[in-house]
Motif scaffolding. Structure first.
Motif, PDB file in Angstrom:
ATOM      1  N   MET A   1       3.275   5.475  15.781  1.00  0.00           N
ATOM      2  CA  MET A   1       2.873   6.532  14.851  1.00  0.00           C
ATOM      3  C   MET A   1       1.920   5.975  13.798  1.00  0.00           C
ATOM      4  O   MET A   1       2.088   4.851  13.324  1.00  0.00           O
ATOM      5  CB  MET A   1       4.110   7.131  14.160  1.00  0.00           C
ATOM      6  CG  MET A   1       3.778   8.213  13.142  1.00  0.00           C
ATOM      7  SD  MET A   1       5.209   8.727  12.171  1.00  0.00           S
ATOM      8  CE  MET A   1       6.133   9.634  13.396  1.00  0.00           C
ATOM      9  N   SER A   2       0.933   6.757  13.430  1.00  0.00           N
ATOM     10  CA  SER A   2       0.009   6.323  12.386  1.00  0.00           C
ATOM     11  C   SER A   2       0.732   6.311  11.048  1.00  0.00           C
ATOM     12  O   SER A   2       1.682   7.078  10.828  1.00  0.00           O
ATOM     13  CB  SER A   2      -1.187   7.267  12.316  1.00  0.00           C
ATOM     14  OG  SER A   2      -0.802   8.518  11.773  1.00  0.00           O
TER      15      SER A   2
ATOM     16  N   LEU B   1      -9.422  -0.720   5.049  1.00  0.00           N
ATOM     17  CA  LEU B   1      -8.969  -2.083   4.736  1.00  0.00           C
ATOM     18  C   LEU B   1      -8.746  -2.915   5.991  1.00  0.00           C
ATOM     19  O   LEU B   1      -8.490  -4.125   5.901  1.00  0.00           O
ATOM     20  CB  LEU B   1      -7.673  -2.031   3.926  1.00  0.00           C
ATOM     21  CG  LEU B   1      -7.779  -1.420   2.528  1.00  0.00           C
ATOM     22  CD1 LEU B   1      -6.411  -1.368   1.857  1.00  0.00           C
ATOM     23  CD2 LEU B   1      -8.755  -2.224   1.660  1.00  0.00           C
ATOM     24  N   GLY B   2      -8.835  -2.288   7.164  1.00  0.00           N
ATOM     25  CA  GLY B   2      -8.657  -3.011   8.415  1.00  0.00           C
ATOM     26  C   GLY B   2      -7.241  -3.511   8.639  1.00  0.00           C
ATOM     27  O   GLY B   2      -7.040  -4.567   9.249  1.00  0.00           O
ATOM     28  N   ILE B   3      -6.251  -2.770   8.151  1.00  0.00           N
ATOM     29  CA  ILE B   3      -4.850  -3.176   8.284  1.00  0.00           C
ATOM     30  C   ILE B   3      -4.238  -2.511   9.503  1.00  0.00           C
ATOM     31  O   ILE B   3      -4.360  -1.297   9.686  1.00  0.00           O
ATOM     32  CB  ILE B   3      -4.051  -2.811   7.020  1.00  0.00           C
ATOM     33  CG1 ILE B   3      -4.597  -3.581   5.825  1.00  0.00           C
ATOM     34  CG2 ILE B   3      -2.563  -3.097   7.211  1.00  0.00           C
ATOM     35  CD1 ILE B   3      -3.916  -3.226   4.524  1.00  0.00           C
TER      36      ILE B   3
ATOM     37  N   ASP C   1      -4.294   7.214   6.058  1.00  0.00           N
ATOM     38  CA  ASP C   1      -4.870   6.654   7.289  1.00  0.00           C
ATOM     39  C   ASP C   1      -6.268   6.092   7.043  1.00  0.00           C
ATOM     40  O   ASP C   1      -6.634   5.037   7.579  1.00  0.00           O
ATOM     41  CB  ASP C   1      -4.946   7.740   8.373  1.00  0.00           C
ATOM     42  CG  ASP C   1      -3.657   7.853   9.173  1.00  0.00           C
ATOM     43  OD1 ASP C   1      -2.807   6.947   9.053  1.00  0.00           O
ATOM     44  OD2 ASP C   1      -3.494   8.851   9.895  1.00  0.00           O
ATOM     45  N   GLN C   2      -7.039   6.783   6.212  1.00  0.00           N
ATOM     46  CA  GLN C   2      -8.385   6.306   5.889  1.00  0.00           C
ATOM     47  C   GLN C   2      -8.332   5.005   5.101  1.00  0.00           C
ATOM     48  O   GLN C   2      -9.159   4.105   5.310  1.00  0.00           O
ATOM     49  CB  GLN C   2      -9.137   7.378   5.090  1.00  0.00           C
ATOM     50  CG  GLN C   2     -10.605   7.082   4.897  1.00  0.00           C
ATOM     51  CD  GLN C   2     -11.360   7.008   6.218  1.00  0.00           C
ATOM     52  OE1 GLN C   2     -11.164   7.844   7.097  1.00  0.00           O
ATOM     53  NE2 GLN C   2     -12.220   5.996   6.363  1.00  0.00           N
TER      54      GLN C   2
ATOM     55  N   ILE D   1       0.839  -1.205   0.000  1.00  0.00           N
ATOM     56  CA  ILE D   1       0.000   0.000   0.000  1.00  0.00           C
ATOM     57  C   ILE D   1       0.869   1.248   0.000  1.00  0.00           C
ATOM     58  O   ILE D   1       0.694   2.157  -0.825  1.00  0.00           O
ATOM     59  CB  ILE D   1      -0.941   0.012   1.214  1.00  0.00           C
ATOM     60  CG1 ILE D   1      -1.910  -1.169   1.142  1.00  0.00           C
ATOM     61  CG2 ILE D   1      -1.710   1.324   1.279  1.00  0.00           C
ATOM     62  CD1 ILE D   1      -2.821  -1.282   2.350  1.00  0.00           C
ATOM     63  N   MET D   2       1.817   1.308   0.932  1.00  0.00           N
ATOM     64  CA  MET D   2       2.714   2.454   1.007  1.00  0.00           C
ATOM     65  C   MET D   2       3.596   2.539  -0.233  1.00  0.00           C
ATOM     66  O   MET D   2       3.912   3.636  -0.712  1.00  0.00           O
ATOM     67  CB  MET D   2       3.588   2.363   2.257  1.00  0.00           C
ATOM     68  CG  MET D   2       4.379   3.616   2.570  1.00  0.00           C
ATOM     69  SD  MET D   2       3.383   4.925   3.306  1.00  0.00           S
ATOM     70  CE  MET D   2       3.331   4.400   5.015  1.00  0.00           C
TER      71      MET D   2
END
Length: 372
Positions: free
Chosen positions: A271-272, A328-330, A322-323, A121-122
């Protein structure tokens, strides 16, 4: 004695931090100046004007520059000479700004490390957000320049080097014209390489050397007085953490590759991912050295657009990221891993030792030219 010791300690501490920053940047600076030299002698002015100049339009020139910068492995210091070279060749201010932003935020090396230390994702989100930030900044700058009635005629700096054209080859005495053309082309190629080296490591290096040193020292002062432990302690999550990550990341020097392991560690500390991404975007995108040079060579308004675009897009991207993780519940805390630095410290110091005399000689040569 008690007064002198802390002052002396701070002095040597700042000096050590400044050298560390200089050494971190040295390999990428040498690469950046080399790319600038190659661009100067091998990319014709008409091509620069065609794809990055006013003839390409306010939007297409920015898109081209943003796409060009995303895969290049240059840090926020190393990109400056290459960007200034493009500017001097006729690129619009917006295209130059886009290249300045898109290039240091990502590169083929940092994308690979992002995949290794973080997650897909990142890895996907990082270059996409980088491209969007570069486009926003570049288009904004070109629109503002047009609305003010400015004539974007290119940066007026050092006089470009005169390079012999490839077509100047002459037949050899052997009577074989094709042989003579090949030899002539080889000779002109060597001449171009020499001209590019002279332009990159003497003229251009001397032109921005003073401001580079000033910026590195400022970055060293900030790095000395803002410990990494404080960054990890106060960036727990939410908009406040993103703003703090932004304030810390903008002036500090850290390349896209080196920032990735730090971001992974900060995420493990709580950290988020969005706040970590703000640091990943703002940290490599700019630093005190880059800000100083952009202010000097591109002007105050462009510097404001530069910093405002990075700040706004970084925070918006962090909130979006963050959203995405939430939807995705990760759980970002499950990310684990570490990576050694791509370039060993000893090698970085060698590059720094090689760069420093070139920097001093370039500044001395430029001072002599100005006095004459």
């Amino acid at each position: 004695m008690s007064l002198i010791s802390p002052v002396t300690g701070a002095f040597y501490g700042i000096l050590a931090e400044s050298w560390h920053i200089f050494a971190e940047a040295a390999p990428y600076l040498l690469l950046g100046f080399g790319i600038a030299g190659l661009l100067h002698v091998f990319v014709p002015d008409d091509k620069v004007m065609q794809y990055l100049g006013r003839s390409a339009g306010k939007f297409r020139s920015v898109l081209n520059a943003s796409l060009l910068g995303v895969p290049l492995p240059l840090c926020s210091c190393g990109v400056v000479p290459a960007a200034l070279s493009l500017r001097k060749r006729g690129a619009t201010k917006g295209a130059t700004l886009s290249f300045l932003i898109s290039t240091p935020q990502t590169g083929v090396d940092s994308i690979a490390i992002t995949y290794a230390l973080l997650d897909p994702i990142m890895t996907i989100f990082r270059p996409v957000a980088t491209f969007a930030t570069a486009v926003v900044a570049g288009v904004t700058e070109n629109i503002l320049n047009s609305s003010k009635g400015g004539q974007d005629t290119g940066y007026q700096g050092a006089v470009p080097l005169t390079v012999l054209p490839m077509s100047s080859a002459t037949p050899d005495t052997c009577g074989c014209s094709s042989c003579g053309v090949h030899e002539g082309e080889a000779e002109n190629f060597v001449q171009k390489v020499r001209a590019g080296i002279k332009y990159a490591y003497i003229e251009l290096l001397g032109e921005i050397g003073f401001w580079l040193i000033v910026g590195v020292v400022i970055a060293g002062i900030i790095s000395y007085f803002v410990p990494a432990s404080m960054v990890g302690s106060y960036l727990g999550g939410g908009i406040a953490s993103m703003l703090l990550a932004l304030v810390v990341g903008i002036p500090l020097y850290i390349c896209a590759t080196a920032s990735t392991p730090l971001a992974a560690v900060l995420i493990l500390k709580g950290m988020s991912p969005g706040a970590a991404f703000v640091f990943l975007l703002a940290g490599p995108a700019t630093n005190a050295a880059t800000i100083t040079m952009v202010l000097k060579f591109l002007g105050k308004r462009t510097t404001v657009v530069y910093l405002a675009s990075i700040a706004l897009c970084a925070v918006v991207s962090g909130l979006v990221l963050d959203q995405i993780y939430s939807d995705l519940g990760i759980d970002a805390l499950s990310i684990a891993g570490s990576a050694s630095e791509v370039i060993p410290p000893e090698v970085k110091n060698v590059f720094a030792v090689l760069l420093l005399p070139l920097l001093i000689y370039g500044m001395y040569s430029r001072k002599g030219c100005i006095e004459k």
